[in-house]
Design a protein around this motif. Sequence first.
Motif, short mmCIF file in Angstrom:
data_model
loop_
_atom_site.label_atom_id
_atom_site.label_comp_id
_atom_site.label_asym_id
_atom_site.label_seq_id
_atom_site.Cartn_x
_atom_site.Cartn_y
_atom_site.Cartn_z
N GLN A 232 -5.72 4.72 6.80
CA GLN A 232 -4.74 3.90 7.49
C GLN A 232 -5.30 2.52 7.87
N ASP A 233 -6.57 2.46 8.26
CA ASP A 233 -7.15 1.17 8.65
C ASP A 233 -7.13 0.21 7.47
N GLU A 234 -7.50 0.76 6.29
CA GLU A 234 -7.53 -0.03 5.07
C GLU A 234 -6.12 -0.57 4.77
N ALA A 235 -5.12 0.30 4.90
CA ALA A 235 -3.74 -0.09 4.61
C ALA A 235 -3.26 -1.15 5.61
N LEU A 236 -3.53 -0.93 6.89
CA LEU A 236 -3.09 -1.87 7.93
C LEU A 236 -3.72 -3.23 7.72
N MET A 237 -4.99 -3.22 7.32
CA MET A 237 -5.75 -4.46 7.22
C MET A 237 -5.37 -5.28 6.00
N SER B 215 0.83 -1.20 0.00
CA SER B 215 0.00 0.00 0.00
C SER B 215 0.86 1.24 0.00
N LEU B 216 0.43 2.25 -0.77
CA LEU B 216 1.03 3.58 -0.66
C LEU B 216 0.06 4.39 0.18
N LEU B 217 0.50 4.73 1.39
CA LEU B 217 -0.39 5.41 2.34
C LEU B 217 0.12 6.82 2.58
N GLY B 218 -0.77 7.78 2.50
CA GLY B 218 -0.35 9.16 2.76
C GLY B 218 -1.50 10.12 2.56
N SER C 44 -2.53 -4.87 3.69
CA SER C 44 -1.21 -4.91 3.05
C SER C 44 -0.27 -5.95 3.62
N ASP C 45 0.64 -6.42 2.75
CA ASP C 45 1.82 -7.15 3.21
C ASP C 45 2.83 -6.14 3.72
N ARG C 46 2.98 -5.06 2.98
CA ARG C 46 3.84 -3.97 3.42
C ARG C 46 3.17 -2.64 3.10
N ILE C 47 3.53 -1.63 3.88
CA ILE C 47 2.97 -0.29 3.69
C ILE C 47 4.11 0.69 3.45
N ALA C 48 3.93 1.54 2.42
CA ALA C 48 4.88 2.64 2.23
C ALA C 48 4.17 3.91 2.69
N VAL C 49 4.65 4.50 3.78
CA VAL C 49 4.05 5.74 4.27
C VAL C 49 4.70 6.88 3.50
N MET C 50 3.86 7.64 2.77
CA MET C 50 4.39 8.71 1.93
C MET C 50 4.03 10.08 2.46
N ASN C 51 4.96 11.01 2.29
CA ASN C 51 4.74 12.39 2.71
C ASN C 51 5.60 13.30 1.84
N ALA D 99 7.49 -0.77 5.44
CA ALA D 99 7.61 -1.91 6.35
C ALA D 99 6.27 -2.63 6.44
N ASP D 100 6.27 -3.76 7.14
CA ASP D 100 5.02 -4.50 7.32
C ASP D 100 4.11 -3.72 8.28
N PRO D 101 2.79 -3.98 8.25
CA PRO D 101 1.85 -3.17 9.04
C PRO D 101 2.19 -3.13 10.53
N ALA D 102 2.61 -4.26 11.12
CA ALA D 102 2.90 -4.29 12.55
C ALA D 102 4.06 -3.35 12.89
N THR D 103 5.10 -3.37 12.08
CA THR D 103 6.24 -2.49 12.32
C THR D 103 5.83 -1.03 12.14
N ILE D 104 5.03 -0.77 11.09
CA ILE D 104 4.57 0.60 10.85
C ILE D 104 3.84 1.11 12.09
N TYR D 105 3.00 0.26 12.68
CA TYR D 105 2.21 0.70 13.82
C TYR D 105 3.04 0.76 15.10
N LYS D 106 3.86 -0.28 15.32
CA LYS D 106 4.58 -0.35 16.60
C LYS D 106 5.86 0.48 16.60
N ARG D 107 6.51 0.56 15.46
CA ARG D 107 7.78 1.30 15.39
C ARG D 107 7.79 2.29 14.24
N PRO D 108 6.91 3.29 14.26
CA PRO D 108 6.94 4.27 13.16
C PRO D 108 8.30 4.94 13.09
N ALA D 109 8.83 5.06 11.87
CA ALA D 109 10.21 5.52 11.72
C ALA D 109 10.35 7.03 11.88
#
Lengths: 361, 286
Positions: free
Chosen positions: A200-205, A39-42, A207-214, A222-232
């Motif tokens: 974000q809910d759609e992306a988390l639910m 997913s490209l999320l942003g 995706s295998d991996r999410i690219a957070v774009m800004n 990263a994978d959804p769990a990492t994106i949620y637990k360890r946002p970079a």
Amino acid sequence: MTETASPAFLDVRKAAKAFGATTVLDGVDLAVARGEFVSLLGPSGCGKTTLLRIVAGLLSSDSGAVVLDGVDISAKPPHHRDVGVVFQSYALFPHLTVAENVAFGLEARGAPKDEIRATVTRFLDLIHMSALADRSVRALSGGQQQRVAVARALAVKPKLMLLDEPFSALDRKLRETMQIELKRLLREVGTTAIFVTHDQDEALMMSDRIAVMNRGRIEQLADPATIYKRPATPFALEFVGLSTRLTGTVVEASGEGEVLIDTTHGRIRAPGRFVAGSPVLAAVRPELMAFGETAGENTIRATLSDVVFQGSRIQAHFEAPEDRPIQIESVAGIPGGAVPGAEMALSWRVADTLLYPAPAP
Amino acid sequence: MSAAAASLAPTGGQKDRVAWLAVPAVGYLAIVYALPLVFLLARSVTGPEGFTLSLFVQFFSDPYSWRVIWNTLRIGLLTTLVCLVIGFPVAIAMARAKGLMQVALLVAIILPLSIGVVVKAFAWQIVLRRDGVVSQFLVGTGIWSEPQRLLFTETGLVLGAANVFLPFMILPIYSVVKLIDPRLSEAGATLGASPLYRFRRIFLPLTLPGLVSGIAFVFSMSVSMFVIPSLLIGDRFQMLATLTGRSFLLMRNEALGSTTAVVLLVLAVSIVVASSWLAKRLGGTQ
């Protein structure tokens, strides 16, 4: 056409695009494995749709390359790319029936009649719309149109599927059904997919991996769990999920990769390496906070301002001197029936504390 | 009519009330248009002994009449063709243009409509002369070896008529193309369709209603034009409308005039009806 030794199925290299003086895409790299759902999320304007259009060949990039399955397709027109697209508006052909829409790509490629008929039958079956095959697409509901758009794109067996916010026009309940159905469909067909969304809910639910774009860049992939637990980055932290955020200054750095921070709510500790005096942003997810003190971990005191009942859990909001929310999510409920105005102790584990350099104001 | 369109139509009672809004127009047309038309029709089938088709028999047995009908059809078709070939790309460009460019193009198309046909025809007389701009240009570029007169030729007539009627080809096509989602072509491309295939299978069928109204407008206007041929080609060359005019105004032959008028009317109406029928057939599921 240059053969390139790349392990990735789709490899976007340094894709850049500017419209006039506005940089929309700032040298983006993106590697996607075969069969992956990324997913490209942003937020809107972050460049996610621009990146999608560049991959599809509907927009030319100013610089950079797109390599698909080992072949540089940067210079190919969209009809030679083998990249399917599901548009936000679906873009179904209004003068054709459901079956004719699904058959369009195969007919354009000059597939044999038997194969076209068999494929159309199979896909109409997959999307449970065989009964509506001869219906005009204008007579369909939003959810049905969306399914036809997906089937139409999948029928030509593209190497890569691009989905541009395909659920944004659907109501919440239908959206959830369609999300599950789309995942199932893509898995059954075995397609690699890139999915653009600002939800974000759609992306988390999904995706295998999410690219957070800004601002034309990928901040984290990263994978959804990492994106949620360890946002970079602070942006990824703020864009995905809720968090309590405290700004402060590092007062002391210990040897074990831990720092002591002075915040408006008192001293806390967090894992990280910063020199003393650095302005930092500390954060914690609401479900990782608990009521009451915990020995050896971070504890702050705050005044309860509001309790929101959310069925399976409650959300407690606290008064914050800075313009940043302090909130706890708990399945247990408020201890001792505390009412708004009460001062309470809140604690969380040092290890659960996220730490970033303070973003420029 | 598709199910979706039908379901959008207002329910019976409401529709009936709204229909009253058309009453002034219908009344006006009935008095100043339909009634005289009935008189005209009646005149063409009335002889000294009552009802007769002898005027038509007489008209169609004269080879000259056939030449006039052929002239009318030929000029009408050529004018329509020229308008279509020039107007279709312009309509697409206009529909896809953005902002100021679109406004500029629209003004360029609509503004000439405010200039009277007579003025335009006189302007074309100047352009089409032996020493006119067209002749000078073609001699200058070496296409013609010596200056020629286009005025009072069929080519000159078609050129002039196409100029006057061009907006009526462009505007209906423009309004249809403007409604076509550009994403449709993109969707076609991502499905593997070449630009030509997309044009044939997506763009053309969706543009067809606009093409048909443009063709119907221009054709019906160019078979019935009177002023333009009078000024650009003269009396030597007769079309149904000019012949009708001459019969009434110069020859005082109401019998011939009403006969040619009816023939012209039937011709124009049948072409328009045939073209919209054809469009429905070609439009497939539309």
